[in-house]
Design a protein around this motif. Structure first.
Motif, PDB file in Angstrom:
ATOM      1  N   ALA A 152       0.850  -1.195   0.000  1.00 27.15           N
ATOM      2  CA  ALA A 152       0.000   0.000   0.000  1.00 27.15           C
ATOM      3  C   ALA A 152       0.883   1.241   0.000  1.00 27.15           C
ATOM      4  N   ILE A 153       0.282   2.360  -0.396  1.00 26.70           N
ATOM      5  CA  ILE A 153       0.910   3.678  -0.325  1.00 26.70           C
ATOM      6  C   ILE A 153       0.095   4.515   0.653  1.00 26.70           C
ATOM      7  N   ALA A 154       0.764   5.165   1.586  1.00 32.04           N
ATOM      8  CA  ALA A 154       0.087   6.060   2.531  1.00 32.04           C
ATOM      9  C   ALA A 154       0.572   7.483   2.315  1.00 32.04           C
ATOM     10  N   VAL A 155      -0.350   8.429   2.386  1.00 37.14           N
ATOM     11  CA  VAL A 155       0.009   9.836   2.244  1.00 37.14           C
ATOM     12  C   VAL A 155      -0.633  10.634   3.373  1.00 37.14           C
ATOM     13  N   SER A 156       0.104  11.599   3.875  1.00 41.36           N
ATOM     14  CA  SER A 156      -0.422  12.510   4.893  1.00 41.36           C
ATOM     15  C   SER A 156      -1.371  13.484   4.198  1.00 41.36           C
ATOM     16  N   LYS A 157      -2.644  13.515   4.641  1.00 35.49           N
ATOM     17  CA  LYS A 157      -3.681  14.172   3.834  1.00 35.49           C
ATOM     18  C   LYS A 157      -3.857  15.665   4.100  1.00 35.49           C
ATOM     19  N   GLY A 158      -3.207  16.209   5.134  1.00 29.43           N
ATOM     20  CA  GLY A 158      -3.341  17.627   5.424  1.00 29.43           C
ATOM     21  C   GLY A 158      -4.119  17.870   6.705  1.00 29.43           C
ATOM     22  N   PRO A 159      -4.284  19.156   7.042  1.00 26.20           N
ATOM     23  CA  PRO A 159      -3.963  20.368   6.280  1.00 26.20           C
ATOM     24  C   PRO A 159      -2.470  20.676   6.268  1.00 26.20           C
ATOM     25  N   GLY A 160      -2.115  21.675   5.455  1.00 27.83           N
ATOM     26  CA  GLY A 160      -0.727  22.071   5.360  1.00 27.83           C
ATOM     27  C   GLY A 160      -0.510  22.941   4.137  1.00 27.83           C
ATOM     28  N   SER A 161       0.713  22.926   3.628  1.00 28.97           N
ATOM     29  CA  SER A 161       1.073  23.707   2.446  1.00 28.97           C
ATOM     30  C   SER A 161       0.323  23.198   1.225  1.00 28.97           C
ATOM     31  N   TYR A 162      -0.296  24.106   0.470  1.00 27.43           N
ATOM     32  CA  TYR A 162      -1.018  23.715  -0.733  1.00 27.43           C
ATOM     33  C   TYR A 162      -0.087  23.015  -1.723  1.00 27.43           C
ATOM     34  N   THR A 163       1.075  23.602  -1.977  1.00 25.57           N
ATOM     35  CA  THR A 163       2.009  23.023  -2.933  1.00 25.57           C
ATOM     36  C   THR A 163       2.531  21.687  -2.434  1.00 25.57           C
ATOM     37  N   GLY A 164       2.914  21.635  -1.162  1.00 25.03           N
ATOM     38  CA  GLY A 164       3.412  20.393  -0.595  1.00 25.03           C
ATOM     39  C   GLY A 164       2.387  19.280  -0.665  1.00 25.03           C
ATOM     40  N   LEU A 165       1.149  19.599  -0.318  1.00 25.51           N
ATOM     41  CA  LEU A 165       0.081  18.603  -0.372  1.00 25.51           C
ATOM     42  C   LEU A 165      -0.133  18.091  -1.792  1.00 25.51           C
ATOM     43  N   ARG A 166      -0.146  18.984  -2.758  1.00 21.35           N
ATOM     44  CA  ARG A 166      -0.375  18.571  -4.144  1.00 21.35           C
ATOM     45  C   ARG A 166       0.731  17.632  -4.628  1.00 21.35           C
TER      46      ARG A 166
END
Length: 225
Positions: free
Chosen positions: A61-75
């Motif tokens: 599986a792949i896990a990603v931190s969903k936010g909130p945070g930097s718009y650019t970093g999240l994208r």
């Protein structure tokens, strides 16, 4: 029992971990003050795989931190995670950024843990957890003043953890307040959260998943010359 690649890009920390059964096998991150995600994220992904002697075909599986945070970093983080999930045909997991940040707190004699991410000016993204990291209050964007979090501070010792804690030090003078300002969200704490989600098949739809921005993106107009 899963092998999960964890990606954290919500702040300036570009962080990648490879975890098995919730235990980190390899971690690579850049805790600097500048955003380096576009240049380093895929390099770090390859680095943690190389360190563990594995390749992407072994991932469950792949896990990603969903936010909130930097718009650019999240994208950047979410786009990379979705691309890997789709190309490898494995599940996409989304973990709670602020809960992972809260898990870095030093909780001795602490009643509440409040992770705080800098949202510019006197605003922070925050949530409230007890000392077992059970959510007491959901994520909010809020303007900080001397009365912020007073109801919780009056009940016992409270630790503020994250880069947003720096701006709180001069504002919140309550005797029960302590501050852990050096912490940034890391893929290290994502491992346990991702494993828990994977066990119950709490997965995202790769086609439709979007980061949790919390606030609408705002473009500042340039000043007139």
């Amino acid at each position: 029992m899963a092998l999960i690649l964890c990606i954290e890009t919500t702040t300036t920390n570009c962080s990648v971990a490879l975890a098995k059964n919730g235990k980190v096998l390899a971690l690579k991150e850049d805790m600097g003050l500048n955003y380096s995600h576009a240049e380093r994220l895929h390099v770090y992904i390859q680095d943690v795989l190389n360190e563990a002697g594995l390749d992407t075909k072994k991932l469950d599986a792949i896990a990603v931190s969903k936010g909130p945070g930097s718009y650019t970093g999240l994208r950047i983080g979410v786009s990379s995670a979705k691309g890997l999930s789709f190309s490898l045909n494995i599940p996409l997991l989304a973990t709670n950024t602020l809960k992972a940040l809260a898990m870095q707190a030093r909780t001795e004699d602490i009643k509440y843990v409040i992770p705080v991410l800098d949202a510019r000016r006197m605003e922070v993204y925050s949530a409230i957890y007890d000392n077992n990291f059970k959510e007491i209050r959901e994520i909010q964007a809020q303007i900080i003043d001397e009365n912020s979090f007073k109801d919780y501070l009056n009940q016992g010792k409270t630790i503020f953890v994250g880069d947003g804690a720096e701006k709180l030090i001069d504002v919140i003078k309550h005797p029960n307040a302590t501050f852990q300002t050096e912490a940034l969200p890391s893929a290290r704490e994502m491992a346990v959260l991702a494993e828990a989600k994977n066990k119950i098949s709490d997965i995202e739809d790769v086609a439709y998943f979007e980061p949790f921005y919390l606030k609408d993106f705002q473009v500042n107009k340039p000043k007139k010359k």
